[in-house]
Write a protein that holds these residues in place. Sequence first.
Motif, PDB file in Angstrom:
ATOM      1  N   GLU A  29       0.775  -1.061  -0.045  1.00 37.87           N
ATOM      2  CA  GLU A  29       0.238  -0.009   0.270  1.00 37.87           C
ATOM      3  C   GLU A  29       0.582   1.157  -0.453  1.00 37.87           C
ATOM      4  O   GLU A  29       2.292   1.482   0.321  1.00 37.87           O
ATOM      5  N   ALA A  31       1.334   6.090   0.278  1.00 44.21           N
ATOM      6  CA  ALA A  31       0.811   7.125   1.248  1.00 44.21           C
ATOM      7  C   ALA A  31       1.525   7.950   0.643  1.00 44.21           C
ATOM      8  O   ALA A  31       3.221   7.915   0.088  1.00 44.21           O
ATOM      9  N   LEU A  40      -2.655   5.479   7.788  1.00 42.52           N
ATOM     10  CA  LEU A  40      -2.816   3.783   7.260  1.00 42.52           C
ATOM     11  C   LEU A  40      -2.361   3.526   8.244  1.00 42.52           C
ATOM     12  O   LEU A  40      -3.156   2.329   8.526  1.00 42.52           O
ATOM     13  N   LYS A  44      -4.822   0.031  10.094  1.00 46.16           N
ATOM     14  CA  LYS A  44      -4.453  -1.196   9.684  1.00 46.16           C
ATOM     15  C   LYS A  44      -3.359  -1.224  10.181  1.00 46.16           C
ATOM     16  O   LYS A  44      -2.368  -0.851  10.883  1.00 46.16           O
TER      17      LYS A  44
END
Length: 394
Positions: A29, A31, A40, A44
């Motif tokens: 993922e 950012a 995030l 998560k």
Amino acid sequence: MASILIIDDEKSIRKTLSEILSYEGYKVEEAADGAEGFKLFKDKQYDAVLCDIKMPKMDGLEFLEKAREINTDVPIIMVSGHGNIDTAVEAVKKGAYDYISKPPDLNRLLITLRNAMDKTNLVTETKTLRRKVNKTQEMIGTSAPILKIKETIEKVAPTDARVLVTGENGVGKELVARWLHELSNRASGPIVEVNCAAIPSELIESELFGHEKGSFTSAVKQRIGKFEQANGGTLFLDEIGDMSLSAQAKVLRALQEGKITRVGGDKEISVDVRVVAATNKDLLKEVEDKNFRLDLYHRLSVILIHVPSLNDRREDIPALVEHFLDSACQEYGMARKSIDKEAMKALQQHNWSGNIRELGNVVARLVILSGKTITPEDVFDYVLPARDKKKVNA
């Protein structure tokens, strides 16, 4: 599949790293700045973080400090093209796992990530082992019934007096038995547990007293029973109200004489065992119904300890919830979550038919399904039964 968070304000760097790590089998993922990355990270669970240092809104070192406050187990690798030795040292001092200069050497990056994953696995395994070693949990609560139980345990544990623990399913009868053992003079010996309800009546005698080879069709070798295994320690007979009458007679003899005989054998074996029994049944009612021996009841109930239901000690629920929050977050490798006051109030008002066991399961469910803070809406969605939701919505 391990999950990696990449935080970098350069889109090309993010894309390149993402493609490489995805090809290596990682779930990735991205950012675009520290603030987005921190959001995030809070919401998560990641196995590792790759973080740039010079970024808008929140730089990498600030992200590192904030991230360490909520989770110290996730390795954070700093990646920067503007750094020097001083920056690298500062990052490591603040808790970074490693520091890599841009453009990163891909082999070094992959090796560093692999080592970080190994460290994460070791941390998880260590926590699991510690939980197994420290199996006897503390007895949580300051309500009058719990304080009375703790006081009784402290008085009774050093003696060899037999104890009968009563209470509904899930109230913590096993925990009482374990503390009786831990605080006794037998603590260095074994505590052996037998769930009488889980063993078929035709096998309970073999389970308790053992058997000789050939004593019945499937007895292909000698078996040592639970009484012998618990020699010098404590035998915890859970759900003793479900034990067959024939087994009860043999248990009574073992308690009276301190001797047992294996199934199919004729040799008497001396055993030095302290027996703690537990049941969710009214044994005197079972005696009236001729399902339980009165003489065995009196042998077992030298000391009686009744563990109250959770509904009868609601003032202990906040402390129990906080304990289960810590345990669940550690077990699932999540950042510590908090609980809203109104959500806690809702849990205190809930009907806990499954007692502490149910509360532990519910808190684990809330940890997994809720955000950083557990809200009343989470309790409504994930705790209340469907029939209660209908009443609220009616």
